[in-house]
Design an enzyme around this catalytic site. Structure first.
Site, PDB file in Angstrom:
ATOM      1  CD1 TRP A 195      -2.622   1.661   0.891  1.00 34.19           C
ATOM      2  CD2 TRP A 195      -1.188   2.365   2.294  1.00 34.19           C
ATOM      3  NE1 TRP A 195      -3.125   2.882   1.310  1.00 34.19           N
ATOM      4  CE2 TRP A 195      -2.478   3.419   2.103  1.00 34.19           C
ATOM      5  CE3 TRP A 195      -0.366   2.342   3.241  1.00 34.19           C
ATOM      6  CZ2 TRP A 195      -2.244   4.822   2.721  1.00 34.19           C
ATOM      7  CZ3 TRP A 195      -0.093   3.802   4.080  1.00 34.19           C
ATOM      8  CH2 TRP A 195      -1.192   4.849   3.787  1.00 34.19           C
ATOM      9  CG  ASP A 362     -12.627  10.209  -1.553  1.00 30.29           C
ATOM     10  OD1 ASP A 362     -12.526   9.308  -0.672  1.00 30.29           O
ATOM     11  OD2 ASP A 362     -11.944  10.005  -2.804  1.00 30.29           O
ATOM     12  CG  ASP A 363     -14.648   7.328   3.248  1.00 35.46           C
ATOM     13  OD1 ASP A 363     -15.878   7.321   3.486  1.00 35.46           O
ATOM     14  OD2 ASP A 363     -13.952   6.552   3.678  1.00 35.46           O
ATOM     15  CG  ASP A 474     -11.495   3.197  -2.366  1.00 29.97           C
ATOM     16  OD1 ASP A 474     -10.600   2.501  -2.358  1.00 29.97           O
ATOM     17  OD2 ASP A 474     -11.446   4.167  -1.539  1.00 29.97           O
ATOM     18  CG  MET A 475     -12.368  -3.566  -3.093  1.00 30.09           C
ATOM     19  SD  MET A 475     -11.155  -4.505  -2.100  1.00 30.09           S
ATOM     20  CE  MET A 475     -11.785  -6.144  -2.233  1.00 30.09           C
ATOM     21  CG  ASP A 544      -4.537   5.829  -0.858  1.00 30.24           C
ATOM     22  OD1 ASP A 544      -5.181   6.278  -1.633  1.00 30.24           O
ATOM     23  OD2 ASP A 544      -5.014   4.950   0.047  1.00 30.24           O
TER      24      ASP A 544
HETATM   25  C1  DGJ Z   1      -8.635   4.940  -0.153  1.00 35.89           C
HETATM   26  C2  DGJ Z   1      -8.492   5.655  -1.456  1.00 35.89           C
HETATM   27  O1  DGJ Z   1      -7.187   5.438  -2.054  1.00 35.89           O
HETATM   28  C3  DGJ Z   1      -8.422   7.151  -1.080  1.00 35.89           C
HETATM   29  O2  DGJ Z   1      -8.050   7.955  -1.919  1.00 35.89           O
HETATM   30  C4  DGJ Z   1      -9.565   7.547  -0.270  1.00 35.89           C
HETATM   31  O3  DGJ Z   1     -10.701   7.493  -1.153  1.00 35.89           O
HETATM   32  C5  DGJ Z   1      -9.942   6.641   1.045  1.00 35.89           C
HETATM   33  N1  DGJ Z   1      -9.696   5.435   0.574  1.00 35.89           N
HETATM   34  C6  DGJ Z   1     -11.253   7.016   1.558  1.00 35.89           C
HETATM   35  O4  DGJ Z   1     -11.472   6.050   2.591  1.00 35.89           O
END
Ligand code: DGJ
Length: 724
Positions: A195, A362-363, A474-475, A544
């Protein structure tokens, strides 16, 4: 072009620059050659079948001593082949020995469709497909090995269909998609990481034995990418041979390379057998996902451009593929979970003032989500944060002439959610075992149609209500305790593949229902960066890690297989939220320009001078993004101090060069950056000076020294048009 010599049992598969030879020897299909296009005369000797000592040699009186050294086009277990196999099928009697013999072939002008899976398509291009039929009489199994050639490409798409023509069910334990054989010294290139550190390039010699990479966590993964390349030790960016395999699939995969006792190297790719089985009833078929085979005799640069062109023209279906993508501001790094409608509209107003096109929430906009501990599965607006509702917010955004994007994590369910309280059995788990959480969440059992329908409906409602133009899918966790009540005990290992088919089905349904919707796939950054996902979305969030220096490396690794135009790239704030580094604001933009381009920072905190810088950056994006989308990509330089790349337009009249100084070194020699892809005798202009293409490629572009770490330069050169 496919040429078949029935009498000799020879199949010649010619692409623009490559040739793959398949040959039938004593009833078995081998691949004696895959490499540069050549003319052939004598063909008797191609697949060597000379007897080796100490090997099973007769089967019902028939010579089979070559099995363990034969370059099987689709290797099976049994009859004396003891190397890694592509195929194993357990039969009624409990054994899994098979002997797949050639029984015929067909060719097709139309590429046969692979049901329910992402796959290469053939729009605006002639194709030819060769299918070889291999049969095992006792098991009643027919394997159809399919190779599709595209008139405009050196990539060959390979897949396999297994049919049970027998009376009894067979259990597929291994049904890989592709196998190729190479001879001579080789090095293996893989893209590895974790990650926030995805797809770093590793290059190592291929030695005796088996080397494999893969994933069994339910995604193609951050750790290994479903792509491998084999190259000669002397292969560089600009010369030498390179072969590749890229999987059009986003779940568990295996890529394995075996150098055998006869110095032949077998490369295979397919669904990971460790977490796979498939019960094939009599009369039923199983389709393996496609693998994209690639060959270049002109170095890794050409090899990557083969993949880039192929993926852009034959994998990414989205109409946005060749369109200028909207410049977006994403709320994640701007405010994480801490927003409400007022703050979002402020962000939208500032984005508009900067000249951006879209606000992506986003989230955190749904359920009662305040942090990552709740609400996944409850895809209704968070009334605490947006009391006026999503329809209202959508209207507000549109009134500002902006588009609205929304984040979803459709595959997940939080234990603290209305959905879980109503359907605790929808979470993937093994009864009587603990339920492993990842980021406080569980995975939804997408093998079940009623769960897929719920997810589709709840997403479709909100997309429709707020006129959403873009979704980020997303996942954020790996799959554990894989199990489903929808399958009997002996078929539980079908879970992972059925899960992937479920994900694909929902994305397909969304695209059919909302033909203008743009999907950006994402899996905790770049945990599912593969050709499977690109079939549904023209772009994938790359990582990320948005630090410009780290991103330059990640994007460069990713470019070995995937075109820059599909890489989600944003300018973010400093110090960087993942690694704390400070880089120049312009450098962040220069790196993001080599992808889809957008922003991910709190615009409201910026000073007027920074807003002006953003406006400058947007001018660069509008001036040069056609090169990223349509141009060819060249990796120029990568070492501890610098990374450089270049885009060239299809006519070779314009080029954009990016140089990033990762860290400075005292008293550096004057840098002459050697460019590529130019017309040697043409004159290219930069800052009132003219250089010939030949000069730029052989001597290089003089580059003024850069001051500091994490700084960069951009050079745009065009051909000097001669009058008349
Ligand atoms: C992981 C994504 O890669 C991020 O860009 C963001 O959307 C977060 N999740 C949100 O929880």
């Amino acid at each position: 072009m496919i040429k078949i010599d029935d009498k000799k049992g020879i199949f010649l598969l010619y692409t623009k620059h490559s040739l793959m030879i398949l040959q039938v020897i004593d009833g078995f299909v081998g691949m004696p050659y895959y490499g540069e296009k050549i003319r052939l005369a004598e063909t008797e000797y191609l697949c060597r079948t000379n007897v080796r000592p100490f090997t099973p040699d007769k089967l019902s009186g028939e010579e089979i001593s070559f099995q363990n050294t034969f370059p099987h086009a689709y290797p099976f277990y049994g009859c004396g082949n003891f190397r890694e196999t592509a195929f194993r099928a357990e039969q009624e009697n409990g054994t899994d020995t098979c002997c797949l013999r050639y029984i015929g072939c067909s060719t097709f002008k139309e590429k046969p469709k692979i049901p329910h899976l992402p796959q290469s398509f053939t729009k605006n291009c002639n194709t030819e497909t060769l299918i070889l039929y291999l049969h095992d009489e006792q098991a009643g199994v027919l394997a159809e090995i399919s190779y599709t050639l595209f008139q405009d490409s050196d990539v060959i798409a390979q897949s396999v269909k297994i049919q049970n023509q027998g009376e009894y069910p067979v259990m597929l334990r291994r049904a890989l998609s592709s196998c190729m054989y190479l001879e001579g010294d080789l090095e293996l290139i893989t893209l590895n990481g974790t990650w926030a550190r995805e797809r770093y390039i590793q290059r190592e010699p291929v030695t005796y034995g088996v080397k494999s990479i893969g994933s069994i966590n339910g995604t193609s993964s951050h750790v290994h990418n479903p792509f491998i390349a084999a190259v000669r030790p002397e292969t560089t960016e600009t010369q030498g041979e390179a072969w590749g395999m890229a999987f059009v699939y986003s779940g568990n995969f295996l890529a394995c390379v075996e150098k055998d006792s006869q110095d032949k190297t077998q490369l295979m790719m397919g669904i990971h057998p460790e977490t796979f089985c498939w019960e094939l009833d009599s009369g039923k078929s199983f389709y393996s996902p496609e693998v994209l085979l690639n060959y270049s005799s002109r170095g890794l640069g050409r090899f990557s451009r083969n993949y880039h062109d192929f993926i852009r023209n034959h994998i990414i279906r989205s109409k946005y593929q060749y369109q200028e993508r909207p410049v977006l501001v994403n709320s994640w790094e701007a405010c994480y979970f801490d927003f409400d409608s007022e703050k979002l509209l402020c962000l939208a107003d500032t984005a508009l003032a900067c000249g951006m096109d879209m606000l992506v929430i986003d989230d955190g906009w749904f359920g009662h989500r305040e942090d990552d501990t709740s609400s996944l599965g409850d895809w209704v607006v968070n009334e605490e944060k947006i009391p006026e509702g999503m329809e209202w917010l959508g209207e507000q955004i549109q009134e500002r002439n902006l588009k609205l994007g929304l984040w979803f994590e459709p595959e997940m369910i939080s234990p603290d959610s209305d959905l879980f309280r109503k359907h605790p059995d929808w979470a993937v788990r093994i009864p009587d075992r603990g339920m492993t959480l990842g980021r406080n969440q569980c995975v939804l059992d997408l093998t079940r149609p009623e769960i897929r329908s719920y997810i589709f409906r709840s997403m479709a409602d909100i997309i429709h209500e707020a006129d959403v133009a873009y979704i980020k899918w997303d996942m954020n966790r790996q799959i554990t305790e894989a199990s489903t009540p929808s399958l009997p005990v002996h078929r539980q290992k079908e879970f992972f593949h059925r899960y992937m088919l479920g994900v694909y089905e929902i994305q397909e349904r969304l695209l059919k229902t909302f033909p203008d919707l743009m999907i950006e796939n994402c899996a905790g950054g770049g945990g599912r960066f593969d050709c499977g996902m690109l079939y549904y979305s023209p772009q994938i969030w790359c990582s990320d890690n948005t630090d410009a220096c780290a991103r330059a490396e990640i994007q460069l690794g990713t470019s070995l297989c995937y075109p820059p135009s599909c890489m989600g790239t944003h300018v973010s704030a400093c110090p960087n939220h993942i690694i704390g580094r400070n880089t120049d604001f312009m450098t962040r933009a220069h790196v993001a320009l080599a992808g889809t381009f957008g922003y991910e920072l709190n615009l409201m905190r910026l000073k007027q001078a920074e807003i002006q810088q953003i406006q400058e950056q947007l001018k660069l994006y509008h001036a040069y993004s056609h090169l990223t989308r349509e141009g060819s990509f060249y990796r120029l330089l990568q070492n501890a101090y610098h990374i450089a790349w270049q885009f060239v337009n299809p006519e070779h009249t314009e080029t954009l060069v990016t140089l990033i100084q990762l860290r400075n070194k005292a008293f550096q020699p004057q840098m002459h950056l050697k460019l590529q892809g130019l017309i040697p005798d043409s004159l290219y202009k930069l800052d009132g000076k003219c250089y010939t293409g030949g000069q730029l490629m052989k001597i290089g572009l003089p580059v003024p020294p850069l001051w500091g770490d994490g700084v960069s330069s951009l050079f745009y050169l065009t051909i000097e048009m001669t009058e008349g």
